[in-house]
Design a protein around this motif. Structure first.
Motif, PDB file in Angstrom:
ATOM      1  N   SER A  78      55.430  46.826  25.416  1.00 20.62           N
ATOM      2  CA  SER A  78      54.385  47.829  25.413  1.00 20.62           C
ATOM      3  C   SER A  78      53.137  47.258  25.817  1.00 20.62           C
ATOM      4  CB  SER A  78      54.051  48.309  23.899  1.00 20.62           C
ATOM      5  OG  SER A  78      53.478  47.025  23.215  1.00 20.62           O
ATOM      6  N   GLY A  79      52.993  45.885  26.269  1.00 22.31           N
ATOM      7  CA  GLY A  79      51.950  45.246  26.667  1.00 22.31           C
ATOM      8  C   GLY A  79      50.801  44.846  25.771  1.00 22.31           C
ATOM      9  N   ASP A  80      51.235  44.771  24.297  1.00 24.50           N
ATOM     10  CA  ASP A  80      50.495  44.599  23.404  1.00 24.50           C
ATOM     11  C   ASP A  80      50.221  43.031  23.156  1.00 24.50           C
ATOM     12  OD1 ASP A  80      49.588  47.125  22.732  1.00 24.50           O
ATOM     13  OD2 ASP A  80      51.467  47.523  21.356  1.00 24.50           O
ATOM     14  N   MET A  81      50.963  42.240  23.851  1.00 23.39           N
ATOM     15  CA  MET A  81      50.639  40.707  23.780  1.00 23.39           C
ATOM     16  C   MET A  81      49.331  40.502  24.222  1.00 23.39           C
ATOM     17  SD  MET A  81      53.130  38.727  22.857  1.00 23.39           S
ATOM     18  CE  MET A  81      55.143  38.562  22.899  1.00 23.39           C
ATOM     19  N   VAL A  82      48.756  39.311  23.996  1.00 19.02           N
ATOM     20  CA  VAL A  82      47.287  38.958  24.162  1.00 19.02           C
ATOM     21  C   VAL A  82      47.384  38.576  25.815  1.00 19.02           C
ATOM     22  CG1 VAL A  82      45.511  37.295  23.947  1.00 19.02           C
ATOM     23  CG2 VAL A  82      46.998  37.769  22.136  1.00 19.02           C
ATOM     24  N   ASN A  83      46.473  39.282  26.436  1.00 22.05           N
ATOM     25  CA  ASN A  83      46.457  39.146  27.915  1.00 22.05           C
ATOM     26  C   ASN A  83      44.977  38.355  28.176  1.00 22.05           C
ATOM     27  OD1 ASN A  83      48.789  40.526  28.476  1.00 22.05           O
ATOM     28  ND2 ASN A  83      47.681  42.290  28.000  1.00 22.05           N
ATOM     29  N   VAL A  84      44.798  37.985  29.356  1.00 18.09           N
ATOM     30  CA  VAL A  84      43.662  37.538  29.853  1.00 18.09           C
ATOM     31  C   VAL A  84      43.064  38.423  31.073  1.00 18.09           C
ATOM     32  CG1 VAL A  84      42.545  35.292  30.803  1.00 18.09           C
ATOM     33  CG2 VAL A  84      44.624  34.949  29.390  1.00 18.09           C
ATOM     34  N   ASP A  85      42.641  39.818  30.440  1.00 16.28           N
ATOM     35  CA  ASP A  85      42.598  40.727  31.608  1.00 16.28           C
ATOM     36  C   ASP A  85      41.165  40.245  32.126  1.00 16.28           C
ATOM     37  OD1 ASP A  85      44.528  42.013  30.639  1.00 16.28           O
ATOM     38  OD2 ASP A  85      43.584  43.226  29.239  1.00 16.28           O
ATOM     39  N   LEU A  86      40.154  39.607  31.433  1.00 19.57           N
ATOM     40  CA  LEU A  86      38.867  39.392  32.025  1.00 19.57           C
ATOM     41  C   LEU A  86      38.984  38.639  33.444  1.00 19.57           C
ATOM     42  CD1 LEU A  86      35.813  39.316  31.595  1.00 19.57           C
ATOM     43  CD2 LEU A  86      35.921  37.028  30.568  1.00 19.57           C
ATOM     44  N   LEU A  87      40.037  37.529  33.511  1.00 16.97           N
ATOM     45  CA  LEU A  87      40.402  36.977  34.804  1.00 16.97           C
ATOM     46  C   LEU A  87      41.407  37.815  35.606  1.00 16.97           C
ATOM     47  CD1 LEU A  87      40.390  34.431  36.592  1.00 16.97           C
ATOM     48  CD2 LEU A  87      42.442  33.690  35.222  1.00 16.97           C
ATOM     49  N   CYS A  88      42.426  38.345  35.086  1.00 15.87           N
ATOM     50  CA  CYS A  88      43.323  38.875  35.996  1.00 15.87           C
ATOM     51  C   CYS A  88      42.868  40.273  36.517  1.00 15.87           C
ATOM     52  CB  CYS A  88      44.814  39.310  35.160  1.00 15.87           C
ATOM     53  SG  CYS A  88      45.529  37.839  34.491  1.00 15.87           S
ATOM     54  N   GLU A  89      42.394  41.140  35.777  1.00 20.12           N
ATOM     55  CA  GLU A  89      41.772  42.391  36.331  1.00 20.12           C
ATOM     56  C   GLU A  89      40.763  42.335  37.333  1.00 20.12           C
ATOM     57  OE1 GLU A  89      43.974  44.865  36.127  1.00 20.12           O
ATOM     58  OE2 GLU A  89      45.363  43.352  34.753  1.00 20.12           O
ATOM     59  N   ASN A  90      39.797  41.227  37.230  1.00 18.33           N
ATOM     60  CA  ASN A  90      39.122  41.068  38.112  1.00 18.33           C
ATOM     61  C   ASN A  90      39.156  40.681  39.772  1.00 18.33           C
ATOM     62  OD1 ASN A  90      37.055  42.403  36.882  1.00 18.33           O
ATOM     63  ND2 ASN A  90      36.937  40.804  35.486  1.00 18.33           N
ATOM     64  N   LEU A  91      40.578  40.107  39.856  1.00 16.20           N
ATOM     65  CA  LEU A  91      40.923  39.653  41.130  1.00 16.20           C
ATOM     66  C   LEU A  91      40.986  40.568  42.102  1.00 16.20           C
ATOM     67  CD1 LEU A  91      43.799  36.914  39.943  1.00 16.20           C
ATOM     68  CD2 LEU A  91      41.453  36.620  40.608  1.00 16.20           C
ATOM     69  N   PRO A  92      40.751  40.421  43.460  1.00 12.11           N
ATOM     70  CA  PRO A  92      40.778  41.406  44.619  1.00 12.11           C
ATOM     71  C   PRO A  92      42.290  41.655  44.901  1.00 12.11           C
ATOM     72  CG  PRO A  92      40.225  39.258  45.436  1.00 12.11           C
ATOM     73  CD  PRO A  92      40.518  39.142  43.862  1.00 12.11           C
ATOM     74  N   GLY A  93      42.514  42.998  45.365  1.00  9.05           N
ATOM     75  CA  GLY A  93      43.870  43.258  45.945  1.00  9.05           C
ATOM     76  C   GLY A  93      44.740  43.496  44.866  1.00  9.05           C
ATOM     77  N   HIS A  94      46.063  42.815  45.442  1.00 10.16           N
ATOM     78  CA  HIS A  94      47.298  42.866  44.475  1.00 10.16           C
ATOM     79  C   HIS A  94      47.452  41.799  43.576  1.00 10.16           C
ATOM     80  CE1 HIS A  94      49.269  46.086  46.458  1.00 10.16           C
ATOM     81  NE2 HIS A  94      48.842  45.597  47.850  1.00 10.16           N
ATOM     82  N   GLY A  95      46.248  40.819  43.450  1.00 13.78           N
ATOM     83  CA  GLY A  95      46.111  39.858  42.735  1.00 13.78           C
ATOM     84  C   GLY A  95      46.378  40.166  41.177  1.00 13.78           C
ATOM     85  N   PRO A  96      45.984  40.996  40.401  1.00 17.25           N
ATOM     86  CA  PRO A  96      46.229  41.214  38.934  1.00 17.25           C
ATOM     87  C   PRO A  96      47.949  41.818  39.027  1.00 17.25           C
ATOM     88  CG  PRO A  96      44.424  42.524  39.650  1.00 17.25           C
ATOM     89  CD  PRO A  96      44.927  42.000  40.920  1.00 17.25           C
ATOM     90  N   ARG A  97      48.346  42.535  39.958  1.00 20.38           N
ATOM     91  CA  ARG A  97      49.890  42.934  39.556  1.00 20.38           C
ATOM     92  C   ARG A  97      50.669  41.589  39.999  1.00 20.38           C
ATOM     93  NH1 ARG A  97      54.134  43.986  42.579  1.00 20.38           N
ATOM     94  NH2 ARG A  97      55.516  45.730  41.825  1.00 20.38           N
ATOM     95  N   LEU A  98      50.257  40.647  40.891  1.00 20.89           N
ATOM     96  CA  LEU A  98      51.115  39.631  41.042  1.00 20.89           C
ATOM     97  C   LEU A  98      50.984  38.635  39.774  1.00 20.89           C
ATOM     98  CD1 LEU A  98      50.396  38.732  44.736  1.00 20.89           C
ATOM     99  CD2 LEU A  98      52.561  39.495  43.587  1.00 20.89           C
ATOM    100  N   LEU A  99      49.948  38.515  39.225  1.00 19.02           N
ATOM    101  CA  LEU A  99      49.662  37.571  37.731  1.00 19.02           C
ATOM    102  C   LEU A  99      50.498  38.299  37.065  1.00 19.02           C
ATOM    103  CD1 LEU A  99      46.105  36.388  37.868  1.00 19.02           C
ATOM    104  CD2 LEU A  99      48.161  35.212  38.261  1.00 19.02           C
ATOM    105  N   ARG A 100      50.634  39.526  36.726  1.00 21.33           N
ATOM    106  CA  ARG A 100      51.486  40.159  35.855  1.00 21.33           C
ATOM    107  C   ARG A 100      52.874  39.969  35.918  1.00 21.33           C
ATOM    108  NH1 ARG A 100      47.173  44.394  36.215  1.00 21.33           N
ATOM    109  NH2 ARG A 100      48.711  45.392  37.512  1.00 21.33           N
ATOM    110  N   LEU A 101      53.175  40.056  37.133  1.00 22.61           N
ATOM    111  CA  LEU A 101      54.714  39.644  37.582  1.00 22.61           C
ATOM    112  C   LEU A 101      55.162  38.210  37.335  1.00 22.61           C
ATOM    113  CD1 LEU A 101      57.327  40.869  38.732  1.00 22.61           C
ATOM    114  CD2 LEU A 101      56.237  40.226  40.972  1.00 22.61           C
ATOM    115  N   LEU A 102      54.196  37.377  37.709  1.00 23.03           N
ATOM    116  CA  LEU A 102      54.528  36.048  37.421  1.00 23.03           C
ATOM    117  C   LEU A 102      54.487  35.679  36.101  1.00 23.03           C
ATOM    118  CD1 LEU A 102      54.698  32.992  38.554  1.00 23.03           C
ATOM    119  CD2 LEU A 102      52.019  32.914  38.482  1.00 23.03           C
TER     120      LEU A 102
END
Length: 166
Positions: free
Chosen positions: A66-90
């Motif tokens: 469900s995505g309820d694990m602890v995430n580091v959204d502050l870093l991930c979601e502020n990256l440009p372009g496809h960066g956040p998606r790639l980090l979530r995939l990684l």
């Protein structure tokens, strides 16, 4: 395949509910016995610990799903372009890799429990130790599902909002 995953998710939720109900009953019995009886059963504390272990083992995969694990959204979601998606995939790939890597150790841990028993309940500990195998199996499964869904475009890897958040 989606039907099988929904069934597995429902089964995990049902088992978590069962473990929580047993835990609640055990705690209530312990509180009642300590308050109103001269002695309290020792096995309730051990049963409570076992229930907590199973709740964690079954719930970790669902939290990842469900995505309820602890995430580091502050870093991930502020990256440009496809960066956040790639980090979530990684992250999903690494989670699946680590969980699959730990499966043999979890199995060895479970096998050791065949020769051990719980002190107050007398249960074979492999029934408790197998919770680690369940943890890594469900974590790997849900991480692989997330990778598959992200690669096929079915999901972007962001947390799935609850009905209360909509």
């Amino acid at each position: 395949m989606t039907h099988a995953f929904k069934w597995l998710e429902g089964l995990c939720r049902l088992l978590i509910l069962a473990a929580f109900l047993v835990l609640s009953g055990s705690v209530l019995l312990q509180v009642f016995a300590r308050t109103f009886l001269s002695t309290a059963p020792v096995w309730t504390e051990e049963l409570t610990r076992f229930c907590l272990i199973y709740i964690g083992a079954l719930g970790a995969g669902l939290a990842l799903r469900s995505g309820d694990m602890v995430n580091v959204d502050l870093l991930c979601e502020n990256l440009p372009g496809h960066g956040p998606r790639l980090l979530r995939l990684l992250s999903a790939v690494l989670t699946a890799g680590f969980a699959l890597t730990l499966l043999p150790a979890a199995w060895a841990y479970t096998v050791v429990g065949q020769r051990q028993t719980a002190p107050s309940l007398g249960w074979r500990m492999d029934f408790i130790h197998i919770s680690m195998l369940v943890l890594f199996l469900t974590l790997a499964l849900w991480a692989l599902v997330r990778v598959f869904e992200m690669l096929t475009g079915r999901h972007d890897g962001r947390p799935i909002p609850n009905s209360e958040e909509l």
